[in-house]
Design a protein around this motif. Sequence first.
Motif, PDB file in Angstrom:
ATOM      1  N   ARG A  23       5.988  -8.542  96.944  1.00 34.86           N
ATOM      2  CA  ARG A  23       5.575  -7.877  95.704  1.00 34.86           C
ATOM      3  C   ARG A  23       4.580  -8.728  94.929  1.00 34.86           C
ATOM      4  O   ARG A  23       3.574  -8.220  94.437  1.00 34.86           O
ATOM      5  CB  ARG A  23       6.786  -7.598  94.816  1.00 34.86           C
ATOM      6  CG  ARG A  23       7.669  -6.487  95.280  1.00 34.86           C
ATOM      7  CD  ARG A  23       8.818  -6.310  94.310  1.00 34.86           C
ATOM      8  NE  ARG A  23       9.733  -5.273  94.746  1.00 34.86           N
ATOM      9  CZ  ARG A  23      10.815  -4.928  94.097  1.00 34.86           C
ATOM     10  NH1 ARG A  23      11.130  -5.547  92.955  1.00 34.86           N
ATOM     11  NH2 ARG A  23      11.611  -3.986  94.549  1.00 34.86           N
ATOM     12  N   ASP A  24       4.894 -10.019  94.805  1.00 33.74           N
ATOM     13  CA  ASP A  24       3.992 -10.922  94.082  1.00 33.74           C
ATOM     14  C   ASP A  24       2.619 -10.956  94.737  1.00 33.74           C
ATOM     15  O   ASP A  24       1.597 -10.877  94.044  1.00 33.74           O
ATOM     16  CB  ASP A  24       4.570 -12.339  94.011  1.00 33.74           C
ATOM     17  CG  ASP A  24       5.755 -12.444  93.070  1.00 33.74           C
ATOM     18  OD1 ASP A  24       5.930 -11.542  92.221  1.00 33.74           O
ATOM     19  OD2 ASP A  24       6.498 -13.427  93.183  1.00 33.74           O
TER      20      ASP A  24
ATOM     21  N   TYR B  47       1.220  -8.697  96.696  1.00 30.53           N
ATOM     22  CA  TYR B  47       0.593  -7.391  96.509  1.00 30.53           C
ATOM     23  C   TYR B  47       0.020  -7.263  95.105  1.00 30.53           C
ATOM     24  O   TYR B  47      -1.112  -6.817  94.915  1.00 30.53           O
ATOM     25  CB  TYR B  47       1.622  -6.287  96.763  1.00 30.53           C
ATOM     26  CG  TYR B  47       1.076  -4.897  96.605  1.00 30.53           C
ATOM     27  CD1 TYR B  47       0.507  -4.217  97.673  1.00 30.53           C
ATOM     28  CD2 TYR B  47       1.127  -4.237  95.370  1.00 30.53           C
ATOM     29  CE1 TYR B  47       0.001  -2.932  97.538  1.00 30.53           C
ATOM     30  CE2 TYR B  47       0.633  -2.957  95.213  1.00 30.53           C
ATOM     31  CZ  TYR B  47       0.064  -2.312  96.298  1.00 30.53           C
ATOM     32  OH  TYR B  47      -0.435  -1.047  96.151  1.00 30.53           O
ATOM     33  N   ASP B  48       0.809  -7.657  94.103  1.00 31.49           N
ATOM     34  CA  ASP B  48       0.350  -7.565  92.714  1.00 31.49           C
ATOM     35  C   ASP B  48      -0.838  -8.468  92.447  1.00 31.49           C
ATOM     36  O   ASP B  48      -1.779  -8.070  91.737  1.00 31.49           O
ATOM     37  CB  ASP B  48       1.498  -7.898  91.742  1.00 31.49           C
ATOM     38  CG  ASP B  48       2.597  -6.839  91.750  1.00 31.49           C
ATOM     39  OD1 ASP B  48       2.364  -5.716  92.286  1.00 31.49           O
ATOM     40  OD2 ASP B  48       3.681  -7.137  91.246  1.00 31.49           O
ATOM     41  N   ARG B  49      -0.825  -9.683  93.004  1.00 32.75           N
ATOM     42  CA  ARG B  49      -1.962 -10.581  92.817  1.00 32.75           C
ATOM     43  C   ARG B  49      -3.218 -10.040  93.481  1.00 32.75           C
ATOM     44  O   ARG B  49      -4.286 -10.051  92.892  1.00 32.75           O
ATOM     45  CB  ARG B  49      -1.641 -11.971  93.400  1.00 32.75           C
ATOM     46  CG  ARG B  49      -0.790 -12.840  92.499  1.00 32.75           C
ATOM     47  CD  ARG B  49      -0.822 -14.295  92.943  1.00 32.75           C
ATOM     48  NE  ARG B  49      -0.530 -14.482  94.347  1.00 32.75           N
ATOM     49  CZ  ARG B  49       0.690 -14.668  94.878  1.00 32.75           C
ATOM     50  NH1 ARG B  49       1.739 -14.687  94.074  1.00 32.75           N
ATOM     51  NH2 ARG B  49       0.857 -14.848  96.163  1.00 32.75           N
TER      52      ARG B  49
ATOM     53  N   ALA C 191      -4.533  -7.136  91.437  1.00 32.55           N
ATOM     54  CA  ALA C 191      -5.190  -7.580  90.208  1.00 32.55           C
ATOM     55  C   ALA C 191      -6.578  -8.130  90.508  1.00 32.55           C
ATOM     56  O   ALA C 191      -7.524  -7.915  89.744  1.00 32.55           O
ATOM     57  CB  ALA C 191      -4.343  -8.646  89.504  1.00 32.55           C
TER      58      ALA C 191
END
Length: 71
Positions: free
Chosen positions: A60-61, A63-65, A68
């Motif tokens: 998740r981290d 993917y989110d980075r 962004a």
Amino acid sequence: MLTQTLRALERDGLVQRKVFAAVPPKVEYTLTPLGHSLAHLVDALRIWAEANVDQVLQSRDLYDREGAEAG
């Protein structure tokens, strides 16, 4: 939301709802035999989730980075 979920489980035959004539009103839910037949499957899912939670959170981290940075 909880009430809707419990009603859906009751409709599917997985839980039984018992209403007690009391003040304040009391409702009790229990698993039916069909609901009990799912217990080992749900427990297996819990065990898998506990064993893999770190990897899921890392994914998740990442993917989110990446999202962004791309956005």
